[in-house]
Design a protein around this motif. Sequence first.
Motif, PDB file in Angstrom:
ATOM      1  N   ASP A 275      48.994  45.197  51.665  1.00 39.14           N
ATOM      2  CA  ASP A 275      48.241  45.473  50.627  1.00 39.14           C
ATOM      3  C   ASP A 275      48.987  44.648  49.024  1.00 39.14           C
ATOM      4  OD1 ASP A 275      46.175  46.932  51.187  1.00 39.14           O
ATOM      5  OD2 ASP A 275      47.543  48.255  51.829  1.00 39.14           O
ATOM      6  N   ARG A 276      50.341  44.933  49.221  1.00 37.07           N
ATOM      7  CA  ARG A 276      51.120  44.003  48.143  1.00 37.07           C
ATOM      8  C   ARG A 276      50.778  42.623  48.132  1.00 37.07           C
ATOM      9  NH1 ARG A 276      57.230  43.212  49.247  1.00 37.07           N
ATOM     10  NH2 ARG A 276      56.140  41.806  50.479  1.00 37.07           N
ATOM     11  N   ASP A 277      50.963  41.942  49.245  1.00 40.87           N
ATOM     12  CA  ASP A 277      50.502  40.342  49.362  1.00 40.87           C
ATOM     13  C   ASP A 277      49.323  39.872  48.835  1.00 40.87           C
ATOM     14  OD1 ASP A 277      53.368  40.370  50.142  1.00 40.87           O
ATOM     15  OD2 ASP A 277      52.762  40.059  52.487  1.00 40.87           O
ATOM     16  N   ALA A 278      48.245  41.002  49.235  1.00 39.64           N
ATOM     17  CA  ALA A 278      47.016  40.447  48.794  1.00 39.64           C
ATOM     18  C   ALA A 278      46.809  40.806  47.197  1.00 39.64           C
ATOM     19  CB  ALA A 278      45.874  41.655  49.550  1.00 39.64           C
ATOM     20  N   LEU A 279      47.359  41.807  46.761  1.00 40.47           N
ATOM     21  CA  LEU A 279      47.284  41.803  45.430  1.00 40.47           C
ATOM     22  C   LEU A 279      47.936  40.935  44.739  1.00 40.47           C
ATOM     23  CD1 LEU A 279      48.263  45.778  45.059  1.00 40.47           C
ATOM     24  CD2 LEU A 279      46.248  44.539  44.487  1.00 40.47           C
ATOM     25  N   ARG A 280      49.142  40.320  45.327  1.00 44.17           N
ATOM     26  CA  ARG A 280      49.783  38.921  44.632  1.00 44.17           C
ATOM     27  C   ARG A 280      48.690  37.996  44.695  1.00 44.17           C
ATOM     28  NH1 ARG A 280      55.939  38.301  46.297  1.00 44.17           N
ATOM     29  NH2 ARG A 280      56.809  39.873  45.527  1.00 44.17           N
ATOM     30  N   ALA A 281      48.061  37.771  45.730  1.00 45.03           N
ATOM     31  CA  ALA A 281      47.430  36.744  45.932  1.00 45.03           C
ATOM     32  C   ALA A 281      46.312  36.716  44.930  1.00 45.03           C
ATOM     33  CB  ALA A 281      46.501  36.474  47.268  1.00 45.03           C
ATOM     34  N   ALA A 282      45.492  37.922  44.740  1.00 45.62           N
ATOM     35  CA  ALA A 282      44.453  38.360  43.573  1.00 45.62           C
ATOM     36  C   ALA A 282      44.799  37.772  42.389  1.00 45.62           C
ATOM     37  CB  ALA A 282      44.058  39.619  43.788  1.00 45.62           C
ATOM     38  N   VAL A 283      46.160  38.283  41.978  1.00 45.92           N
ATOM     39  CA  VAL A 283      46.688  37.953  40.621  1.00 45.92           C
ATOM     40  C   VAL A 283      46.831  36.234  40.584  1.00 45.92           C
ATOM     41  CG1 VAL A 283      48.812  37.829  39.150  1.00 45.92           C
ATOM     42  CG2 VAL A 283      47.818  40.036  40.172  1.00 45.92           C
ATOM     43  N   ALA A 284      47.296  35.712  41.498  1.00 50.03           N
ATOM     44  CA  ALA A 284      47.252  34.198  41.564  1.00 50.03           C
ATOM     45  C   ALA A 284      45.940  33.519  41.287  1.00 50.03           C
ATOM     46  CB  ALA A 284      48.120  33.726  42.764  1.00 50.03           C
ATOM     47  N   SER A 285      44.852  33.987  41.828  1.00 47.50           N
ATOM     48  CA  SER A 285      43.619  33.559  41.987  1.00 47.50           C
ATOM     49  C   SER A 285      42.762  33.755  40.834  1.00 47.50           C
ATOM     50  CB  SER A 285      42.919  33.928  43.165  1.00 47.50           C
ATOM     51  OG  SER A 285      42.299  35.252  43.152  1.00 47.50           O
ATOM     52  N   GLY A 286      43.376  34.896  40.179  1.00 42.72           N
ATOM     53  CA  GLY A 286      42.597  35.191  38.808  1.00 42.72           C
ATOM     54  C   GLY A 286      41.646  36.350  39.015  1.00 42.72           C
ATOM     55  N   VAL A 287      41.529  36.728  40.297  1.00 41.82           N
ATOM     56  CA  VAL A 287      40.589  38.073  40.322  1.00 41.82           C
ATOM     57  C   VAL A 287      41.053  39.193  39.964  1.00 41.82           C
ATOM     58  CG1 VAL A 287      39.851  39.424  42.263  1.00 41.82           C
ATOM     59  CG2 VAL A 287      39.695  37.225  42.762  1.00 41.82           C
ATOM     60  N   ILE A 288      42.296  39.286  39.728  1.00 42.64           N
ATOM     61  CA  ILE A 288      43.081  40.520  39.080  1.00 42.64           C
ATOM     62  C   ILE A 288      43.622  39.652  37.866  1.00 42.64           C
ATOM     63  CG2 ILE A 288      45.018  42.081  38.791  1.00 42.64           C
ATOM     64  CD1 ILE A 288      44.762  42.576  41.806  1.00 42.64           C
ATOM     65  N   GLY A 289      42.882  40.111  36.554  1.00 41.17           N
ATOM     66  CA  GLY A 289      43.279  39.005  35.441  1.00 41.17           C
ATOM     67  C   GLY A 289      44.295  39.548  34.555  1.00 41.17           C
ATOM     68  N   ALA A 290      45.027  40.600  34.933  1.00 48.46           N
ATOM     69  CA  ALA A 290      46.040  41.201  34.210  1.00 48.46           C
ATOM     70  C   ALA A 290      47.042  42.136  34.882  1.00 48.46           C
ATOM     71  CB  ALA A 290      45.575  42.086  32.889  1.00 48.46           C
ATOM     72  N   ILE A 291      48.340  41.835  34.531  1.00 46.07           N
ATOM     73  CA  ILE A 291      49.546  42.825  35.001  1.00 46.07           C
ATOM     74  C   ILE A 291      49.906  43.828  33.704  1.00 46.07           C
ATOM     75  CG2 ILE A 291      51.567  42.757  36.077  1.00 46.07           C
ATOM     76  CD1 ILE A 291      51.135  39.757  36.888  1.00 46.07           C
ATOM     77  N   CYS A 292      49.895  44.865  34.106  1.00 42.90           N
ATOM     78  CA  CYS A 292      50.348  45.942  33.201  1.00 42.90           C
ATOM     79  C   CYS A 292      51.537  46.616  33.631  1.00 42.90           C
ATOM     80  CB  CYS A 292      49.141  46.969  32.782  1.00 42.90           C
ATOM     81  SG  CYS A 292      48.959  48.176  34.267  1.00 42.90           S
ATOM     82  N   SER A 293      52.086  47.431  32.618  1.00 44.14           N
ATOM     83  CA  SER A 293      53.270  48.153  33.074  1.00 44.14           C
ATOM     84  C   SER A 293      53.119  49.465  33.739  1.00 44.14           C
ATOM     85  CB  SER A 293      54.009  48.406  31.875  1.00 44.14           C
ATOM     86  OG  SER A 293      53.579  49.592  30.710  1.00 44.14           O
ATOM     87  N   ASP A 294      52.080  50.194  33.176  1.00 48.05           N
ATOM     88  CA  ASP A 294      51.517  51.502  33.729  1.00 48.05           C
ATOM     89  C   ASP A 294      52.988  52.357  33.312  1.00 48.05           C
ATOM     90  OD1 ASP A 294      50.316  53.700  34.509  1.00 48.05           O
ATOM     91  OD2 ASP A 294      50.803  53.348  36.766  1.00 48.05           O
ATOM     92  N   HIS A 295      53.352  52.217  32.225  1.00 46.61           N
ATOM     93  CA  HIS A 295      54.749  52.717  31.614  1.00 46.61           C
ATOM     94  C   HIS A 295      54.442  54.281  31.581  1.00 46.61           C
ATOM     95  CE1 HIS A 295      58.312  53.467  29.409  1.00 46.61           C
ATOM     96  NE2 HIS A 295      57.668  53.901  28.171  1.00 46.61           N
ATOM     97  N   GLN A 296      55.301  55.053  32.286  1.00 42.07           N
ATOM     98  CA  GLN A 296      55.404  56.622  32.190  1.00 42.07           C
ATOM     99  C   GLN A 296      56.521  57.077  32.094  1.00 42.07           C
ATOM    100  OE1 GLN A 296      52.084  58.681  34.720  1.00 42.07           O
ATOM    101  NE2 GLN A 296      51.538  56.615  35.367  1.00 42.07           N
TER     102      GLN A 296
END
Length: 451
Positions: free
Chosen positions: A312-333
């Motif tokens: 799952d982690r590697d698939a999320l990385r690939a989606a960030v690289a391709s632009g499918v996931i367009g933003a990285i956030c902190s989810d600061h708590q």
Amino acid sequence: MTRPSNMREWSARARAAGEAQAEPTGATLIRGARVLDPASATDRKLDVLIENEHIAAVGEALAAPARASIIDAHGLWLMPGLVDLCARLREPGATHKASFASEMPAAFAGGITQVLIPPDTQPALDTPAMLIRVQRLARQAGTLDVRMLGALTRELSGAALAELSALKSAGAVGVSNAAAPINDSRIARRALEYAKGLELPVHVFAQDAGLAGNGCAHEGPVATRLGLSAVPVAAEVAALRFWISLVEDTGARVHFCRLSTARGAELIEAALGRGLPVSADVAAHQLHLCDTDVDGFNAQCHVQPPLRTRDDRDALRAAVASGVIGAICSDHQPHEADAKINPFPLTEPGISALETLLPLTLQLVHDGLLSPLQAAERLSRGPAAIAGLDSGRIASGALADLVLVDAEARWTLRPERMLSAGRNTPFAGRTLRGRVRATWRAGRAVFRASG
């Protein structure tokens, strides 16, 4: 750095530190930086001139105005200020954990100049009066640009829609029910219809409450061995399918927050392929950790959605690289220490993440997964577009929200040295690569690294 004995003292010290660091606006010439402007796809060595609140010029060998401060930025990267789509700053309602005053210096040290806070404050951001109150508190605390998501339903109950039009007029840049479920599908559909008419994006935390139950870890061998209640992948998938079907019906713009699964990324990619108005983000920690990090009942890795598998982690990385996931956030708590010392299921989920958002993203650059320009896009222009903000660019006339970065600097994260009031991080003791040297918010130097 000695930790203050109470939150009031911490807030006072943090506010004083922020005021000491914030220099008056004027002329500043940044010479020879590697300028990364995702808006124009610029990646080259340039000078940038700041005058008062805005960028006055970008070019080669710019002349310095009289009495301008000159910064030698050779070997450093200059990026737009980071736009964080999800940061809980704990005010109002949980100031024993943190406050605007304590978290703003941490944001600036992390290169963050704009944040969105979700509506699950106490009380919830479900009325214009609450939005105005929080805006006032934020302005009193400092210069960080704090934007808000209004509550989609009253008191986040899922039972009746909030006054979305009034919330938009009061400054909400979107609406959300945060992590609270909407169990009535008719309410959910009406919410999208209402938001569509107002041109308000709806931010959805995609997790089916019935399937997730009281789960605190990913459904898999680790949770089974540790005897932890689990959250299956199906909880995210079912929620995504439900909301995507409503997007198909209504045409409303929906942003999916903090994806955690490969299947989820596939569904977003398919929806984008059909031309649906959807977008997605991922929390930075999901790109580096996985369910095995929970082993030993590591409460610092208790997050929602839970850490998933390595695949799952590697698939999320690939989606960030391709632009499918367009933003990285902190989810600061941020949390007080006691929130993480109970048995794992009873600890509170979340990571203090403002100060690690940038270096964790830059690690993807060093790993060859993203280009420097892509990293700037996922941290600034991409989230700004999702939030409907005119930021994330380095151009003449643009507001001077900028961060100067030493991408090669190696440093070890020591919780006791964090500026956030929350020291809860699974990255304690880890050597990170990439550090902020200076941050400007509206032309004002709000952070400069010492040494």
